[in-house]
Design a protein around this motif. Structure first.
Motif, PDB file in Angstrom:
ATOM      1  N   TRP A 122       0.850  -1.207   0.000  1.00 38.47           N
ATOM      2  CA  TRP A 122       0.000   0.000   0.000  1.00 38.47           C
ATOM      3  C   TRP A 122       0.879   1.248   0.000  1.00 38.47           C
ATOM      4  O   TRP A 122       0.657   2.178  -0.777  1.00 38.47           O
ATOM      5  N   LEU A 123       1.871   1.270   0.884  1.00 37.15           N
ATOM      6  CA  LEU A 123       2.737   2.448   1.017  1.00 37.15           C
ATOM      7  C   LEU A 123       3.484   2.755  -0.280  1.00 37.15           C
ATOM      8  O   LEU A 123       3.597   3.914  -0.674  1.00 37.15           O
ATOM      9  N   ASP A 129       2.699   7.828  -5.977  1.00 37.67           N
ATOM     10  CA  ASP A 129       1.814   8.899  -6.453  1.00 37.67           C
ATOM     11  C   ASP A 129       2.029  10.219  -5.723  1.00 37.67           C
ATOM     12  O   ASP A 129       2.046  11.285  -6.341  1.00 37.67           O
ATOM     13  N   GLU A 130       2.162  10.169  -4.408  1.00 39.00           N
ATOM     14  CA  GLU A 130       2.052  11.382  -3.591  1.00 39.00           C
ATOM     15  C   GLU A 130       3.358  11.883  -2.964  1.00 39.00           C
ATOM     16  O   GLU A 130       3.398  13.004  -2.468  1.00 39.00           O
ATOM     17  N   THR A 144      -0.949  15.692   1.732  1.00 39.36           N
ATOM     18  CA  THR A 144      -2.308  15.715   1.175  1.00 39.36           C
ATOM     19  C   THR A 144      -3.175  16.612   2.064  1.00 39.36           C
ATOM     20  O   THR A 144      -2.708  17.164   3.061  1.00 39.36           O
ATOM     21  N   VAL A 145      -4.455  16.710   1.715  1.00 39.68           N
ATOM     22  CA  VAL A 145      -5.399  17.489   2.516  1.00 39.68           C
ATOM     23  C   VAL A 145      -6.200  16.593   3.465  1.00 39.68           C
ATOM     24  O   VAL A 145      -7.098  17.063   4.161  1.00 39.68           O
ATOM     25  N   ASN A 146      -5.864  15.306   3.487  1.00 37.50           N
ATOM     26  CA  ASN A 146      -6.645  14.339   4.256  1.00 37.50           C
ATOM     27  C   ASN A 146      -5.996  14.086   5.617  1.00 37.50           C
ATOM     28  O   ASN A 146      -5.065  13.280   5.738  1.00 37.50           O
ATOM     29  N   TYR A 147      -6.504  14.749   6.645  1.00 41.84           N
ATOM     30  CA  TYR A 147      -5.889  14.678   7.972  1.00 41.84           C
ATOM     31  C   TYR A 147      -5.879  13.255   8.538  1.00 41.84           C
ATOM     32  O   TYR A 147      -4.834  12.739   8.930  1.00 41.84           O
TER      33      TYR A 147
END
Length: 206
Positions: A122-123, A129-130, A144-147
């Protein structure tokens, strides 16, 4: 699912949380479809898996992973930087693991509680990508914007013994996880993204 399949599923989910998405939307039926089948509902629900990336190796990996899981899968016509499918079996499987919007995605429990290889799969996809490799500070950054999603990324790295730190930036509401233990990250996770992997190797040689 056997262990190999679990790793492949984890890899695909990592990409869906990164540069991919699983979209559900309603669209108008065509006039012929309505008339021919005597449809009462003029709208139909469409579901589609889309993965967008400008790196050919990442597009190929995503496509091959889906092929391994669903040998009969059919891919839709897409832009050169996209992999796109409406395969029902694939969509039904990945919907079981939650949502994939930029603020909605979470790392599924099956991955958080999975073995080392499942977590690393997964990592790697997510960081392909990120993440970026910072040569000057000798670190890897992921933002990202996902806390809550990023809090899980931090926990996942900790569970693998990879040193990291989480930062919250109020001015743009972004959350960054910085990875400092590059040698351990390279050994356990690594990159499939060729340029990022080359930069990481360059730092480790120095």
């Amino acid at each position: 699912l056997n262990l190999i399949m679990k790793e492949i599923v984890a890899s695909v989910i990592g990409n869906l949380c990164g540069d991919g998405c699983l979209s559900q939307f309603k669209e108008n039926r065509g006039k012929w479809d309505i008339a021919h089948y005597n449809r009462k509902n003029k709208l139909r629900l469409r579901k589609v898996i889309v993965y967008s990336n400008y790196r050919e190796e990442l597009l190929n990996k995503f496509k091959k992973n889906l092929k391994k899981l669903f040998p009969e899968i059919i891919f839709c016509n897409a832009r050169w930087y996209e992999v796109r499918t409406r395969d029902r079996k694939a969509i039904d499987l990945f919907l079981k693991f939650g949502y994939y919007g930029s603020r909605k995605w979470r790392i599924p429990k099956a991955i958080m509680r999975g073995n080392k290889n499942v977590k690393a799969a997964w990592l790697q996809s997510f960081c392909d990508d990120e993440a970026w490799v910072n040569i000057r500070s000798k670190s890897i950054g992921v933002q990202t914007v996902n806390y809550w999603g990023m809090k899980q990324v931090c926990q996942l790295l900790n569970s693998l013994g990879i040193k990291n730190r989480i930062h919250y930036y109020e001015h743009n509401n972004k959350i960054r996880v910085t990875i400092y233990d590059l040698r351990k990250y390279s050994k356990i996770v690594g990159f499939n993204h060729k340029l990022k992997q080359a930069r990481l190797k360059g730092i480790l040689k120095d």
